[in-house]
Write an enzyme that holds these catalytic residues in place. Structure first.
Site, PDB file in Angstrom:
ATOM      1  N   CYS A 136      -1.943  78.541 120.663  1.00 60.01           N
ATOM      2  CA  CYS A 136      -0.512  78.491 121.070  1.00 60.01           C
ATOM      3  C   CYS A 136      -0.372  79.897 121.859  1.00 60.01           C
ATOM      4  O   CYS A 136      -0.217  80.922 121.850  1.00 60.01           O
ATOM      5  CB  CYS A 136       0.315  78.672 119.881  1.00 60.01           C
ATOM      6  SG  CYS A 136       2.220  78.843 120.294  1.00 60.01           S
ATOM      7  N   CYS A 139       2.900  81.772 121.640  1.00 57.31           N
ATOM      8  CA  CYS A 139       2.757  82.559 120.478  1.00 57.31           C
ATOM      9  C   CYS A 139       2.012  83.867 120.685  1.00 57.31           C
ATOM     10  O   CYS A 139       2.499  84.982 120.436  1.00 57.31           O
ATOM     11  CB  CYS A 139       2.373  81.865 119.231  1.00 57.31           C
ATOM     12  SG  CYS A 139       2.771  80.289 119.066  1.00 57.31           S
ATOM     13  N   ASP A 140       1.102  83.521 121.454  1.00 64.26           N
ATOM     14  CA  ASP A 140      -0.069  84.756 121.415  1.00 64.26           C
ATOM     15  C   ASP A 140      -0.564  85.177 122.899  1.00 64.26           C
ATOM     16  O   ASP A 140      -1.085  86.352 122.937  1.00 64.26           O
ATOM     17  CB  ASP A 140      -1.170  84.121 120.627  1.00 64.26           C
ATOM     18  CG  ASP A 140      -1.184  83.771 119.229  1.00 64.26           C
ATOM     19  OD1 ASP A 140      -0.250  84.297 118.650  1.00 64.26           O
ATOM     20  OD2 ASP A 140      -1.850  82.936 118.884  1.00 64.26           O
TER      21      ASP A 140
END
Length: 312
Positions: A136, A139-140
């Site tokens: 992701c 997300c990261d």
């Protein structure tokens, strides 16, 4: 559980399931939540969560799931650490069967079974998960600002994530297995116009390099056979997700890839009294916050449904 059907059963945990449980419990629906084989869902294999509102310093994924679980239990949710093996959702009273053979009857069901990322299947991919390997970018990606990264994939999602990373990283090395992408033309055009995205055609990942963190990737050109190494700090896998909806095949409407369909502006599935939330129905956003939002919606829809039926 007695002979009286439960008001609502929630299948699956994670942000969607636990949020549905919080709202359902506060509405006096006395929900029973079955966690499934991966209690907490994808966030249980996520380290720092920095984009969920209310955590200014970030929070570890497992701790966040523990907090949500405790909040659901505080209001009266019963948590069962079991896997649902079979369902009979047709009829006013739904029947749910656990792996241990228990039969549960309920007036409504909220599905929050989520989705699982597709992985390449490399040992190094699993060993370096959360140490530079991620599924992701949204997300990261923030953790790799100013660092070189690679992304593997060729669909719209891979293109979107490559473009997202290109705003954070000096170079994004995009690894495409074939000599063309399957992404829409508009997404391909955007990628090709982005100067700091370098596309490698006919390229497959041989190994992700690094001991305690990602330091590079070894790739092979599947036409010439040439092997090379690319120094990177982050490796993103964007080859799709698999919705965990096999349990409902043939009963609930789903798209070609298995994501459950629901009515516009609601969480109602095609079966009365059955609602869906989270990544089991979302192939676009797939974020903890959006999953939690639809968990809230599903609980409110279930409450209204039960009210209209005169059950509460």
């Amino acid at each position: 559980m007695g002979t009286e059907p439960l008001k609502t059963v929630i299948i699956g945990s994670g942000p969607a399931g636990y949020t549905a449980a919080i709202y359902a419990a506060r509405a006096n629906l006395s929900p029973v939540l079955y966690t499934g084989k991966e209690p907490g869902g994808q966030l249980m294999i996520t380290t720092d969560v920095e984009n969920f509102p209310g955590y200014p310093d970030g929070i570890m994924g497992p701790q966040m799931m523990e907090d949500l679980k405790k909040q659901a239990e505080r209001f009266g949710t019963t948590i069962k650490y079991e896997l649902i093996q079979r369902v009979d959702l047709l009829g006013d009273v739904k029947k749910i069967y656990t792996e241990s053979g228990e039969e549960i009857a309920a007036h409504s069901v909220i599905i929050s079974t989520g989705a699982s990322a597709r992985w390449l299947g490399l040992e190094s991919e699993q060993r370096l998960a959360n140490k530079g390997v991620s599924a992701c970018a949204v997300c990261d990606g923030f953790f790799y600002r100013g660092k070189e990264v690679a992304i593997v994939g060729a669909g719209d999602s891979a293109c979107e994530e490559a473009l997202y990373l290109s705003n954070l990283c000096p170079t994004v090395h995009m690894l495409v297995r074939r000599d063309e992408m399957r992404a829409s033309k508009i997404m391909q055009d955007r990628v090709m116009k982005q100067k700091n995205i370098k596309v490698y055609w006919n390229t497959e990942t041989e190994e992700i390099l690094g001991t305690d963190e990602v330091t590079g990737v070894r790739v092979r050109n599947n036409v010439t056979g040439e092997i090379s190494e690319i120094p990177i700090a982050g490796f993103f896998v964007a080859i799709g997700h698999i919705p965990n909806t096999q349990l409902f095949k043939g009963v609930l409407d789903m798209d070609d890839t298995g994501y459950l369909r629901h009515r516009p502006d609601s969480t109602h599935t095609n079966v009365e009294g059955v609602f869906v939330s989270g990544d089991a129905a979302d192939h676009v956003y797939r974020q903890a916050i959006t999953a939690a939002g639809t968990g809230c919606m599903a609980a409110l829809d279930a409450e209204r449904y039960l009210g209209e039926k005169g059950i509460i």
